[in-house]
Design a protein around this motif. Sequence first.
Motif, PDB file in Angstrom:
ATOM      1  N   ASP A 143     -36.480 -44.574 -59.785  1.00 16.86           N
ATOM      2  CA  ASP A 143     -37.471 -43.710 -59.160  1.00 16.86           C
ATOM      3  C   ASP A 143     -38.612 -43.499 -60.174  1.00 16.86           C
ATOM      4  O   ASP A 143     -38.449 -42.822 -61.187  1.00 16.86           O
ATOM      5  CB  ASP A 143     -36.775 -42.386 -58.807  1.00 16.86           C
ATOM      6  N   MET A 144     -39.776 -44.100 -59.884  1.00 20.20           N
ATOM      7  CA  MET A 144     -40.870 -44.060 -60.857  1.00 20.20           C
ATOM      8  C   MET A 144     -41.436 -42.651 -61.051  1.00 20.20           C
ATOM      9  O   MET A 144     -41.980 -42.337 -62.110  1.00 20.20           O
ATOM     10  CB  MET A 144     -41.994 -45.030 -60.445  1.00 20.20           C
ATOM     11  N   THR A 145     -41.302 -41.800 -60.028  1.00 18.31           N
ATOM     12  CA  THR A 145     -41.746 -40.407 -60.193  1.00 18.31           C
ATOM     13  C   THR A 145     -40.899 -39.729 -61.259  1.00 18.31           C
ATOM     14  O   THR A 145     -41.409 -38.981 -62.102  1.00 18.31           O
ATOM     15  CB  THR A 145     -41.616 -39.652 -58.849  1.00 18.31           C
ATOM     16  N   SER A 146     -39.589 -39.998 -61.210  1.00 15.03           N
ATOM     17  CA  SER A 146     -38.685 -39.436 -62.223  1.00 15.03           C
ATOM     18  C   SER A 146     -39.063 -39.937 -63.609  1.00 15.03           C
ATOM     19  O   SER A 146     -39.064 -39.181 -64.573  1.00 15.03           O
ATOM     20  CB  SER A 146     -37.231 -39.842 -61.941  1.00 15.03           C
ATOM     21  N   VAL A 147     -39.371 -41.230 -63.686  1.00 17.57           N
ATOM     22  CA  VAL A 147     -39.705 -41.821 -64.983  1.00 17.57           C
ATOM     23  C   VAL A 147     -40.876 -41.067 -65.611  1.00 17.57           C
ATOM     24  O   VAL A 147     -40.817 -40.645 -66.778  1.00 17.57           O
ATOM     25  CB  VAL A 147     -40.079 -43.322 -64.828  1.00 17.57           C
ATOM     26  N   ARG A 148     -41.912 -40.851 -64.828  1.00 20.92           N
ATOM     27  CA  ARG A 148     -43.123 -40.195 -65.366  1.00 20.92           C
ATOM     28  C   ARG A 148     -42.863 -38.728 -65.699  1.00 20.92           C
ATOM     29  O   ARG A 148     -43.477 -38.178 -66.605  1.00 20.92           O
ATOM     30  CB  ARG A 148     -44.266 -40.325 -64.365  1.00 20.92           C
ATOM     31  N   ALA A 149     -41.924 -38.107 -64.965  1.00 24.81           N
ATOM     32  CA  ALA A 149     -41.643 -36.687 -65.206  1.00 24.81           C
ATOM     33  C   ALA A 149     -40.722 -36.474 -66.401  1.00 24.81           C
ATOM     34  O   ALA A 149     -40.835 -35.468 -67.101  1.00 24.81           O
ATOM     35  CB  ALA A 149     -41.013 -36.072 -63.954  1.00 24.81           C
ATOM     36  N   ILE A 150     -39.798 -37.399 -66.608  1.00 25.14           N
ATOM     37  CA  ILE A 150     -38.723 -37.163 -67.584  1.00 25.14           C
ATOM     38  C   ILE A 150     -38.954 -37.859 -68.923  1.00 25.14           C
ATOM     39  O   ILE A 150     -38.619 -37.328 -69.975  1.00 25.14           O
ATOM     40  CB  ILE A 150     -37.361 -37.652 -66.997  1.00 25.14           C
ATOM     41  N   ALA A 151     -39.569 -39.062 -68.880  1.00 31.66           N
ATOM     42  CA  ALA A 151     -39.482 -39.949 -70.055  1.00 31.66           C
ATOM     43  C   ALA A 151     -40.453 -39.643 -71.187  1.00 31.66           C
ATOM     44  O   ALA A 151     -41.599 -39.242 -70.960  1.00 31.66           O
ATOM     45  CB  ALA A 151     -39.701 -41.393 -69.599  1.00 31.66           C
ATOM     46  N   ASP A 152     -39.963 -39.823 -72.424  1.00 30.44           N
ATOM     47  CA  ASP A 152     -40.841 -40.008 -73.579  1.00 30.44           C
ATOM     48  C   ASP A 152     -41.028 -41.512 -73.782  1.00 30.44           C
ATOM     49  O   ASP A 152     -42.122 -41.982 -74.039  1.00 30.44           O
ATOM     50  CB  ASP A 152     -40.200 -39.427 -74.854  1.00 30.44           C
ATOM     51  N   HIS A 153     -39.905 -42.219 -73.654  1.00 31.29           N
ATOM     52  CA  HIS A 153     -39.922 -43.668 -73.805  1.00 31.29           C
ATOM     53  C   HIS A 153     -39.243 -44.309 -72.590  1.00 31.29           C
ATOM     54  O   HIS A 153     -38.373 -43.697 -71.966  1.00 31.29           O
ATOM     55  CB  HIS A 153     -39.180 -44.098 -75.076  1.00 31.29           C
ATOM     56  N   VAL A 154     -39.644 -45.536 -72.331  1.00 34.48           N
ATOM     57  CA  VAL A 154     -39.098 -46.256 -71.179  1.00 34.48           C
ATOM     58  C   VAL A 154     -38.578 -47.609 -71.659  1.00 34.48           C
ATOM     59  O   VAL A 154     -39.169 -48.228 -72.544  1.00 34.48           O
ATOM     60  CB  VAL A 154     -40.188 -46.490 -70.103  1.00 34.48           C
ATOM     61  N   ALA A 155     -37.440 -48.025 -71.074  1.00 35.18           N
ATOM     62  CA  ALA A 155     -36.951 -49.381 -71.335  1.00 35.18           C
ATOM     63  C   ALA A 155     -36.636 -50.014 -69.993  1.00 35.18           C
ATOM     64  O   ALA A 155     -36.037 -49.362 -69.128  1.00 35.18           O
ATOM     65  CB  ALA A 155     -35.702 -49.346 -72.210  1.00 35.18           C
ATOM     66  N   MET A 156     -37.053 -51.259 -69.816  1.00 32.80           N
ATOM     67  CA  MET A 156     -36.738 -51.934 -68.562  1.00 32.80           C
ATOM     68  C   MET A 156     -35.642 -52.970 -68.805  1.00 32.80           C
ATOM     69  O   MET A 156     -35.778 -53.842 -69.670  1.00 32.80           O
ATOM     70  CB  MET A 156     -37.961 -52.627 -67.990  1.00 32.80           C
ATOM     71  N   LEU A 157     -34.574 -52.841 -68.043  1.00 33.95           N
ATOM     72  CA  LEU A 157     -33.450 -53.780 -68.147  1.00 33.95           C
ATOM     73  C   LEU A 157     -33.583 -54.820 -67.031  1.00 33.95           C
ATOM     74  O   LEU A 157     -33.652 -54.463 -65.846  1.00 33.95           O
ATOM     75  CB  LEU A 157     -32.127 -53.001 -68.009  1.00 33.95           C
TER      76      LEU A 157
ATOM     77  N   GLY B  28     -41.076 -49.127 -74.593  1.00 31.02           N
ATOM     78  CA  GLY B  28     -42.230 -48.512 -75.240  1.00 31.02           C
ATOM     79  C   GLY B  28     -42.439 -47.102 -74.737  1.00 31.02           C
ATOM     80  O   GLY B  28     -41.693 -46.624 -73.879  1.00 31.02           O
ATOM     81  N   PRO B  29     -43.457 -46.408 -75.261  1.00 36.34           N
ATOM     82  CA  PRO B  29     -43.743 -45.052 -74.799  1.00 36.34           C
ATOM     83  C   PRO B  29     -44.174 -45.050 -73.333  1.00 36.34           C
ATOM     84  O   PRO B  29     -44.794 -46.022 -72.877  1.00 36.34           O
ATOM     85  CB  PRO B  29     -44.892 -44.596 -75.698  1.00 36.34           C
ATOM     86  N   VAL B  30     -43.886 -43.968 -72.645  1.00 33.14           N
ATOM     87  CA  VAL B  30     -44.181 -43.914 -71.209  1.00 33.14           C
ATOM     88  C   VAL B  30     -45.689 -44.046 -70.961  1.00 33.14           C
ATOM     89  O   VAL B  30     -46.100 -44.604 -69.933  1.00 33.14           O
ATOM     90  CB  VAL B  30     -43.592 -42.613 -70.583  1.00 33.14           C
ATOM     91  N   LYS B  31     -46.506 -43.582 -71.910  1.00 28.78           N
ATOM     92  CA  LYS B  31     -47.955 -43.648 -71.708  1.00 28.78           C
ATOM     93  C   LYS B  31     -48.469 -45.090 -71.733  1.00 28.78           C
ATOM     94  O   LYS B  31     -49.537 -45.387 -71.197  1.00 28.78           O
ATOM     95  CB  LYS B  31     -48.686 -42.798 -72.744  1.00 28.78           C
ATOM     96  N   ASP B  32     -47.699 -45.991 -72.349  1.00 25.55           N
ATOM     97  CA  ASP B  32     -48.116 -47.404 -72.412  1.00 25.55           C
ATOM     98  C   ASP B  32     -47.580 -48.231 -71.240  1.00 25.55           C
ATOM     99  O   ASP B  32     -47.891 -49.419 -71.123  1.00 25.55           O
ATOM    100  CB  ASP B  32     -47.603 -48.060 -73.709  1.00 25.55           C
ATOM    101  N   MET B  33     -46.769 -47.588 -70.413  1.00 25.54           N
ATOM    102  CA  MET B  33     -46.056 -48.330 -69.367  1.00 25.54           C
ATOM    103  C   MET B  33     -47.007 -49.042 -68.389  1.00 25.54           C
ATOM    104  O   MET B  33     -46.790 -50.197 -68.034  1.00 25.54           O
ATOM    105  CB  MET B  33     -45.152 -47.345 -68.616  1.00 25.54           C
ATOM    106  N   ASP B  34     -48.082 -48.340 -68.009  1.00 29.48           N
ATOM    107  CA  ASP B  34     -48.967 -48.916 -66.992  1.00 29.48           C
ATOM    108  C   ASP B  34     -49.868 -50.024 -67.540  1.00 29.48           C
ATOM    109  O   ASP B  34     -50.434 -50.795 -66.771  1.00 29.48           O
ATOM    110  CB  ASP B  34     -49.816 -47.806 -66.358  1.00 29.48           C
TER     111      ASP B  34
END
Lengths: 248, 260
Positions: free
Chosen positions: A196-210, A219-225
């Motif tokens: 759920d991408m809404t959750s990702v933006r609300a919760i994450a400091d960092h994101v990893a895609m498996l 990387g950091p959530v701000k760099d995701m887009d």
Amino acid sequence: MIALSDVHKTFGSNAVLKGVNLTIESGTSMVIIGGSGTGKSVLLKSVLGLVHPDSGLITLDGKDVTKGDRDAFLARFGMLFQGGALFDSLTVWQNVAFRLLRGSLKRPKSEAREIAIEKLRRVGLKPDVADRFPAELSGGMQKRVGLARAIAAEPEIIFFDEPTTGLDPIMSGVINDLIREIVVEMGATAMTITHDMTSVRAIADHVAMLHGGVIQWTGPVKDMDQSGDPYLDQFIAGRAEGPIEAVR
Amino acid sequence: MILLSPLGALGRTSLGFLASIGRVALFALATLRHMVSPPFYGREFAVALLNIGWLSLPVVGLTAIFTGAALALQIYAGGARFNAEAVVPQIVAIGMVRELGPVLVGLMIAARVTSSIAAEIATMKVTEQIDALVTLSTNPMKYLTAPRVLAALLVVPCLVGVGDIIGIFGGYAVATGSLGFNAAAYIKNTVDFLEPLDIISSLVKGCVFGGIAALMGCYYGMNSGRGAQGVGRATKGSVEAAAVLILAANFLLTGIFFSL
């Protein structure tokens, strides 16, 4: 700090994890995203020892998680399960205070009940819910009770497995905000798996895609887009066309 | 190659069967270990005692009374063929205490308790409650399996004792009510005929059958597959395994007690 190094896991002929390398710094919130069946839950359960990797190393603060005192290790964790995983035969407060009623963290019953009611209040539930059974609650309320149980013993590390699955957008927002607030308030390390991408933006400091059994991007959530990674871009946009096959 | 294929299948089946015996044996040993080592979960044990013992009394009582009554009618009718109608009290007593009481109680427990334990634990597994227990620093074997098996080991012999008495009463009611037996003589013949070993064998069988019933429920529950189908298979498999093992154990125990 949680570190996974070259973790492999195969079920029968299905290689789910093919060399996962990932680091989660203490006090940060890492969200792992990826399509259904890509091994997100397996990865999370591997850290807790619920699934045993075929090879690779998982460490917590530099120590191999498979060695040492297991009870002491698990006492550092709290987990919110996808379906809540509340115990049907126990009342809500007994579920929340489960850890406080037995084992090394055992407290007097009245104190454990007080803590449970306080945690229920923290997740937005009234004290009158405490004596109900899980089957009498809605899905959103069960998720909140699961969250209260995860934080009852004030763990250093909290895992969230698909925290908003099956909830309406408003309740999803409430749960996301609660998770973020609690993690910040407790200073806990958080590891969440979701698509759920809404959750990702609300919760994450960092994101990893498996994807494909390995960490495709992190990387950091701000760099995701602006990652420039075609797999991540397709996943964020929710497009059927791209390097990730829509029919798996 | 054509000839080897059936042999290969036979070999695989045999190995699978032996492997499953090994898994059950290891599970039983682990359960025993958890029963005697702390922590002990008193509430879970008390709930198991209530569910397996107290709440099984109606079905055990009804099964025993009808079996005892039917047994009296059969023995009376059969005995009449060689003028041996008078043996009804003795045969009802020995039949109920040595054989029918423990076996029928064991099978009723397999139907009622084994299925319930397997379905409950399998559902817990499917809904990740077993994983949740682990993350809450609680060993599922110690929390779920050990209290249930211990409760069954203790309470099923009591159920068998109650079943024996009710079964004998069923025979007594039919014999004195419709077959013309004297009530006092019937009771005296029953009491005089039974030996301590008959009662001991009955209670020992109850203990073993109770252990088998609870163990199979826990084993199949803990090893269930995914989804509703997994729960269904676990429940069905547990009852089948418990029933067959109870009958096999009955044969072995009867042989042992006959040799004493």
